[in-house]
Design a protein around this motif. Structure first.
Motif, short mmCIF file in Angstrom:
data_model
loop_
_atom_site.label_atom_id
_atom_site.label_comp_id
_atom_site.label_asym_id
_atom_site.label_seq_id
_atom_site.Cartn_x
_atom_site.Cartn_y
_atom_site.Cartn_z
N SER A 86 -8.28 51.28 116.14
CA SER A 86 -7.33 50.17 116.23
C SER A 86 -7.33 49.50 117.59
CB SER A 86 -5.90 50.66 115.92
OG SER A 86 -5.80 51.01 114.57
N VAL A 108 -6.92 45.97 116.28
CA VAL A 108 -7.30 45.81 114.88
C VAL A 108 -6.22 46.44 114.01
CG1 VAL A 108 -9.05 46.32 113.14
CG2 VAL A 108 -9.74 45.92 115.52
N GLU A 109 -5.66 45.62 113.12
CA GLU A 109 -4.63 46.09 112.19
C GLU A 109 -5.22 46.20 110.79
OE1 GLU A 109 -1.69 43.01 112.28
OE2 GLU A 109 -1.10 43.45 114.33
N LYS A 118 -9.05 43.68 107.57
CA LYS A 118 -8.54 43.99 108.90
C LYS A 118 -8.21 42.67 109.60
CE LYS A 118 -11.68 47.89 109.42
NZ LYS A 118 -12.87 48.36 110.15
N ARG A 119 -7.14 42.69 110.38
CA ARG A 119 -6.75 41.52 111.16
C ARG A 119 -6.90 41.89 112.62
NH1 ARG A 119 -2.91 39.41 114.25
NH2 ARG A 119 -2.17 37.31 113.94
N GLY A 120 -7.46 41.00 113.40
CA GLY A 120 -7.64 41.25 114.82
C GLY A 120 -6.72 40.40 115.67
N ARG A 121 -6.35 40.94 116.82
CA ARG A 121 -5.55 40.19 117.79
C ARG A 121 -6.13 40.45 119.17
NH1 ARG A 121 -0.90 42.26 116.62
NH2 ARG A 121 -0.72 43.66 118.39
N CYS A 148 -15.21 41.41 117.01
CA CYS A 148 -14.34 41.11 115.86
C CYS A 148 -15.13 41.11 114.56
CB CYS A 148 -13.67 39.74 116.04
SG CYS A 148 -12.45 39.64 117.35
N CYS A 153 -13.15 42.16 111.01
CA CYS A 153 -11.89 41.41 110.99
C CYS A 153 -12.05 40.17 110.12
CB CYS A 153 -11.47 41.00 112.40
SG CYS A 153 -11.01 42.39 113.45
N ARG A 155 -9.54 37.88 110.03
CA ARG A 155 -8.78 36.86 110.75
C ARG A 155 -8.47 37.41 112.14
NH1 ARG A 155 -3.26 33.79 108.79
NH2 ARG A 155 -3.47 32.13 110.31
N VAL A 156 -8.53 36.53 113.13
CA VAL A 156 -8.30 36.94 114.51
C VAL A 156 -7.43 35.88 115.18
CG1 VAL A 156 -9.36 37.51 116.73
CG2 VAL A 156 -10.53 38.11 114.60
#
Length: 191
Positions: A86, A108-109, A118-121, A148, A153, A155-156
């Motif tokens: 994560s 990473v969520e 997975k969604r990245g931030r 990413c 991911c 979406r980021v």
């Protein structure tokens, strides 16, 4: 170096075909394997507290706090590492001074939408002041956006001040006008 010392496996960085996948242009030329004299790009290590990691975050991100102790850092590192991918924290080390001079975090969520979603931030993209102007922020952005894709991911996002919008747009980020970022009041959280 033992792989257990790293927040994520170093071969993830090694699997990047930087010449093929990077977005930014560099003048003079930089790359993941050649970030500049005495510099190396690598995953965060548990021992990086002693290499000025907290100093980088506190100064480059303009945090008015004392930071955390080495014990707190190591405990947090262990918990982040145990989260199973994560936290993908990439740093730049100046090997001549043994100091961490750059940082980027990909959080990473996992989502319930589909088995592999997975969604990245992106967070805490920082370069020490005396290393700015050497394209290291661009390099960290290139490496992190490639990561990413590597970790899947779909979406980021990132939050930034207006003055940084043009930089991040060069890497494919855009402003999603209809969305609002809202924060829960810090006073409420600290009461």
């Amino acid at each position: 170096m033992e792989e257990d010392d790293f927040i994520y496996p170093p071969d993830l960085l090694g699997s990047i075909d930087f010449e093929k996948e990077h977005v930014a242009t560099y003048d003079p030329q930089l790359s993941l394997p050649n970030p500049g004299p005495n510099l190396v790009v690598r995953p965060l290590r548990r021992s990086d507290y002693n290499k000025g990691y907290m100093d980088l975050l506190l100064s480059a991100l303009y945090v008015r706090d004392q930071g955390i102790t080495q014990k707190e850092f190591e405990d947090r590192f262990d918990r982040m590492k145990a989260s199973g991918g994560s936290y993908i924290i990439t740093v730049i080390e100046d090997t001549s001074t043994k100091k961490i001079v750059g940082n980027a975090v990909l959080h990473v969520e996992l989502k319930f939408l589909q088995p592999s979603v997975k969604r990245g931030r992106l967070e805490d993209i920082a370069v020490l002041e005396r290393y700015r102007g050497k394209q290291l922020g661009k390099l960290l952005m290139d490496v992190t956006t490639i990561l990413c894709k590597k970790v899947g991911c779909f979406r980021v996002s990132l939050h930034c001040k207006d003055k940084f919008v043009p930089l991040y747009q060069k890497f494919g980020f855009y402003i999603d006008e209809p969305e609002n970022i809202m924060w829960l009041d810090k006073n409420y959280l600290q009461s």
